[in-house]
Design a protein around this motif. Structure first.
Motif, PDB file in Angstrom:
ATOM      1  N   UNK A 274       0.826  -1.216   0.000  1.00  0.00           N
ATOM      2  CA  UNK A 274       0.000   0.000   0.000  1.00  0.00           C
ATOM      3  C   UNK A 274       0.855   1.258   0.000  1.00  0.00           C
ATOM      4  N   UNK A 275       2.056   1.174   0.571  1.00  0.00           N
ATOM      5  CA  UNK A 275       2.931   2.344   0.636  1.00  0.00           C
ATOM      6  C   UNK A 275       3.281   2.878  -0.756  1.00  0.00           C
ATOM      7  N   UNK A 276       3.261   1.980  -1.753  1.00  0.00           N
ATOM      8  CA  UNK A 276       3.630   2.390  -3.111  1.00  0.00           C
ATOM      9  C   UNK A 276       2.601   3.332  -3.727  1.00  0.00           C
ATOM     10  N   UNK A 277       1.432   3.426  -3.110  1.00  0.00           N
ATOM     11  CA  UNK A 277       0.398   4.310  -3.655  1.00  0.00           C
ATOM     12  C   UNK A 277       0.448   5.701  -3.035  1.00  0.00           C
ATOM     13  N   UNK A 278       1.446   5.921  -2.182  1.00  0.00           N
ATOM     14  CA  UNK A 278       1.744   7.277  -1.726  1.00  0.00           C
ATOM     15  C   UNK A 278       2.634   7.907  -2.791  1.00  0.00           C
ATOM     16  N   UNK A 279       2.031   8.355  -3.863  1.00  0.00           N
ATOM     17  CA  UNK A 279       2.771   8.723  -5.062  1.00  0.00           C
ATOM     18  C   UNK A 279       2.362  10.076  -5.593  1.00  0.00           C
ATOM     19  N   UNK A 280       3.274  10.668  -6.360  1.00  0.00           N
ATOM     20  CA  UNK A 280       2.974  11.928  -7.038  1.00  0.00           C
ATOM     21  C   UNK A 280       2.035  11.705  -8.215  1.00  0.00           C
ATOM     22  N   UNK A 281       2.050  10.498  -8.762  1.00  0.00           N
ATOM     23  CA  UNK A 281       1.283  10.200  -9.971  1.00  0.00           C
ATOM     24  C   UNK A 281       0.110   9.286  -9.618  1.00  0.00           C
ATOM     25  N   UNK A 282      -1.043   9.878  -9.383  1.00  0.00           N
ATOM     26  CA  UNK A 282      -2.218   9.106  -8.988  1.00  0.00           C
ATOM     27  C   UNK A 282      -2.561   8.065 -10.042  1.00  0.00           C
ATOM     28  N   UNK A 283      -2.823   6.845  -9.565  1.00  0.00           N
ATOM     29  CA  UNK A 283      -3.249   5.775 -10.464  1.00  0.00           C
ATOM     30  C   UNK A 283      -2.126   5.059 -11.178  1.00  0.00           C
ATOM     31  N   UNK A 284      -0.889   5.543 -11.030  1.00  0.00           N
ATOM     32  CA  UNK A 284       0.235   4.895 -11.721  1.00  0.00           C
ATOM     33  C   UNK A 284       0.735   3.705 -10.909  1.00  0.00           C
ATOM     34  N   UNK A 285       0.799   2.543 -11.563  1.00  0.00           N
ATOM     35  CA  UNK A 285       1.271   1.340 -10.904  1.00  0.00           C
ATOM     36  C   UNK A 285       2.802   1.346 -10.836  1.00  0.00           C
ATOM     37  N   UNK A 286       3.385   0.758  -9.794  1.00  0.00           N
ATOM     38  CA  UNK A 286       4.852   0.696  -9.716  1.00  0.00           C
ATOM     39  C   UNK A 286       5.420  -0.272 -10.740  1.00  0.00           C
ATOM     40  N   UNK A 287       6.691  -0.074 -11.075  1.00  0.00           N
ATOM     41  CA  UNK A 287       7.420  -1.047 -11.887  1.00  0.00           C
ATOM     42  C   UNK A 287       7.813  -2.212 -10.983  1.00  0.00           C
ATOM     43  N   UNK A 288       7.450  -3.428 -11.393  1.00  0.00           N
ATOM     44  CA  UNK A 288       7.711  -4.602 -10.560  1.00  0.00           C
ATOM     45  C   UNK A 288       8.733  -5.488 -11.261  1.00  0.00           C
ATOM     46  N   UNK A 289       9.816  -5.803 -10.564  1.00  0.00           N
ATOM     47  CA  UNK A 289      10.881  -6.627 -11.125  1.00  0.00           C
ATOM     48  C   UNK A 289      11.163  -7.832 -10.247  1.00  0.00           C
ATOM     49  N   UNK A 290      11.621  -8.906 -10.892  1.00  0.00           N
ATOM     50  CA  UNK A 290      11.975 -10.130 -10.189  1.00  0.00           C
ATOM     51  C   UNK A 290      13.486 -10.269 -10.097  1.00  0.00           C
ATOM     52  N   UNK A 291      13.946 -10.890  -8.987  1.00  0.00           N
ATOM     53  CA  UNK A 291      15.362 -11.137  -8.736  1.00  0.00           C
ATOM     54  C   UNK A 291      15.479 -12.549  -8.172  1.00  0.00           C
ATOM     55  N   UNK A 292      15.894 -13.492  -8.997  1.00  0.00           N
ATOM     56  CA  UNK A 292      15.973 -14.903  -8.600  1.00  0.00           C
ATOM     57  C   UNK A 292      17.363 -15.434  -8.904  1.00  0.00           C
ATOM     58  N   UNK A 293      17.970 -16.081  -7.915  1.00  0.00           N
ATOM     59  CA  UNK A 293      19.300 -16.620  -8.157  1.00  0.00           C
ATOM     60  C   UNK A 293      19.818 -17.431  -6.988  1.00  0.00           C
ATOM     61  N   UNK A 294      20.977 -18.059  -7.170  1.00  0.00           N
ATOM     62  CA  UNK A 294      21.587 -18.863  -6.109  1.00  0.00           C
ATOM     63  C   UNK A 294      22.312 -17.990  -5.099  1.00  0.00           C
ATOM     64  N   UNK A 295      22.848 -18.627  -4.087  1.00  0.00           N
ATOM     65  CA  UNK A 295      23.695 -17.938  -3.119  1.00  0.00           C
ATOM     66  C   UNK A 295      24.873 -17.292  -3.842  1.00  0.00           C
ATOM     67  N   UNK A 296      25.226 -16.083  -3.416  1.00  0.00           N
ATOM     68  CA  UNK A 296      26.412 -15.424  -3.949  1.00  0.00           C
ATOM     69  C   UNK A 296      26.157 -14.439  -5.068  1.00  0.00           C
ATOM     70  N   UNK A 297      24.932 -14.339  -5.566  1.00  0.00           N
ATOM     71  CA  UNK A 297      24.667 -13.336  -6.596  1.00  0.00           C
ATOM     72  C   UNK A 297      24.757 -11.946  -5.974  1.00  0.00           C
ATOM     73  N   UNK A 298      25.308 -11.014  -6.754  1.00  0.00           N
ATOM     74  CA  UNK A 298      25.582  -9.668  -6.231  1.00  0.00           C
ATOM     75  C   UNK A 298      25.082  -8.610  -7.204  1.00  0.00           C
ATOM     76  N   UNK A 299      24.417  -7.610  -6.645  1.00  0.00           N
ATOM     77  CA  UNK A 299      24.178  -6.371  -7.387  1.00  0.00           C
ATOM     78  C   UNK A 299      25.177  -5.362  -6.834  1.00  0.00           C
ATOM     79  N   UNK A 300      26.128  -4.880  -7.658  1.00  0.00           N
ATOM     80  CA  UNK A 300      27.159  -3.985  -7.143  1.00  0.00           C
ATOM     81  C   UNK A 300      26.558  -2.676  -6.637  1.00  0.00           C
TER      82      UNK A 300
END
Length: 397
Positions: A274-300
């Motif tokens: 629900x927090x994502x609807x505290x937005x400047x752009x009424x009615x705009x849905x958030x961008x939703x992304x998936x992150x799936x991987x084994x142990x040790x994956x890194x986002x720098x």
């Protein structure tokens, strides 16, 4: 089975009747496309299939010449439409298990590389995955992820940084006043208990059964800043079986992918905070992304331009955050494509090159199953999986 195939063919027929005279497409490609479309009406399906595959090959070459962002919309639309046509032709040749998997691959190529007919292609893939399940009526033993694996990284920042504030189910007013408006990160507990994904995604066979044949982009290598880093398209089933369940020299990561647009059945297992609807752009849905991987994956270490909720569904992650005021101490790349990424590795910093890094004060977070982390725009963060991990990020303004 035949009812499902018939439903898909009916869906594709209605789409293929649409005008597809794209004015900016090379005449030779247009000719090949029209030839394959016309031949589809005859019994010579193999000739039709050969023609449409020639179209796709030519368009593929065009899409991979130059910068992807500069790819012509007309070329991408042609790729979508040709993929739609190829799907129909493949279904006319055979509907056995191997043929259905090949057809789903053709659909996903249209979804990933094209820009049109997304609803039709998505619906067709969903129906064909259901048809495939008829070949595998016996449910395999559960492949349950173990998120209690020991963490053997060399992080010593637990002695030099502050641990992030954790709060249980804050009200919208509290979150807005204390965190969103002042742009302060916070870990939130108790807000994911109603997600079906918390129980379903622990079993990797659930993902394989639901979407195993679907084609997904994965990153190969420890970091996208490394010279040996690469990307590859593989099926979700292959990714789970050969890249997650087996040890590999190079970590492989399904990262920052809009998986839930491609496979909407998975979106039914999550809920937008629900927090994502505290937005400047009424009615705009958030961008939703998936992150799936084994142990040790890194986002720098990097920052995002939008508000970010990182929701941990399976496993755990270590996250190191830095206030934007420490940006200069993190030495961002000068390249315009990497300006939001730090050169310094906070786990093993090269102080001979990055002498000001010790001035930067870290904020530390271990994100466990069922917890969400709010990362304000501009806040630097490095993310490392401590086990097999499935996370969902919600970006919004």
């Amino acid at each position: 089975m035949n009812n499902i195939i018939g439903e898909v063919l009916k869906l594709l027929d209605s789409s293929l009747s649409t005008d597809f005279d794209y004015s900016n497409v090379n005449q030779s490609l247009d000719f090949l496309f029209r030839k394959s479309f016309n031949d589809c009406q005859s019994d010579n399906i193999l000739v039709s299939l050969s023609s449409v595959e020639a179209v796709l090959e030519k368009v593929w070459e065009s899409l991979h010449t130059g910068v992807w962002d500069n790819a012509s919309d007309d070329i991408r639309k042609l790729y979508s439409h040709a993929s739609l046509l190829k799907t129909k032709l493949l279904l006319k040749t055979s509907n056995n298990e191997i043929a259905l998997k090949k057809t789903i691959k053709a659909i996903d190529m249209g979804l990933l590389m094209g820009n049109s007919f997304k609803n039709e292609l998505t619906q067709a893939a969903t129906l064909l995955c259901k048809a495939l399940q008829l070949y595998n009526s016996v449910s395999p033993a559960a492949l349950v992820c173990n998120d209690n694996k020991s963490n053997d990284n060399n992080c010593t920042l637990d002695r030099t940084g502050d641990h992030i504030l954790t709060i249980h189910q804050p009200s919208l007013e509290t979150f807005l006043r204390d965190f969103l408006q002042p742009k302060i990160p916070v870990k939130i507990t108790g807000n994911m208990e109603h997600w079906p994904a918390l129980s379903k995604w622990e079993d990797l066979n659930y993902l394989i059964k639901l979407a195993g044949p679907r084609l997904v982009p994965v990153e190969i290598g420890s970091s996208y800043t490394d010279s040996e880093w690469s990307q590859k398209l593989i099926t979700l089933e292959e990714f789970i079986n050969t890249r997650i369940l087996e040890n590999n020299e190079k970590p492989t990561y399904l990262a920052q992918h809009q998986l839930f647009n491609q496979i909407p059945e998975l979106k039914d297992d999550i809920r937008v905070p629900d927090y994502c609807y505290l937005t400047e752009n009424d009615g705009e849905e958030p961008d939703i992304n998936a992150w799936l991987g084994p142990k040790g994956t890194v986002s720098p270490t990097h920052y995002d331009p939008k508000n970010n909720f990182l929701a941990q569904v399976v496993g755990s992650k270590d996250i190191i955050l830095y206030d934007p005021k420490w940006s200069k101490c993190l030495y961002p790349y000068e390249d315009k494509f990497l300006m939001n990424t730090a050169q310094v590795n906070p786990i093993k910093p090269d102080l001979s090159k990055f002498s000001n890094f010790p001035q930067a004060k870290a904020t530390l977070c271990t994100l466990n199953k069922g917890e969400m982390l709010f990362i304000p725009p501009g806040w630097w963060h490095r993310v490392e999986s401590l086990s097999v991990s499935f996370s969902v990020s919600f970006w919004w303004k």
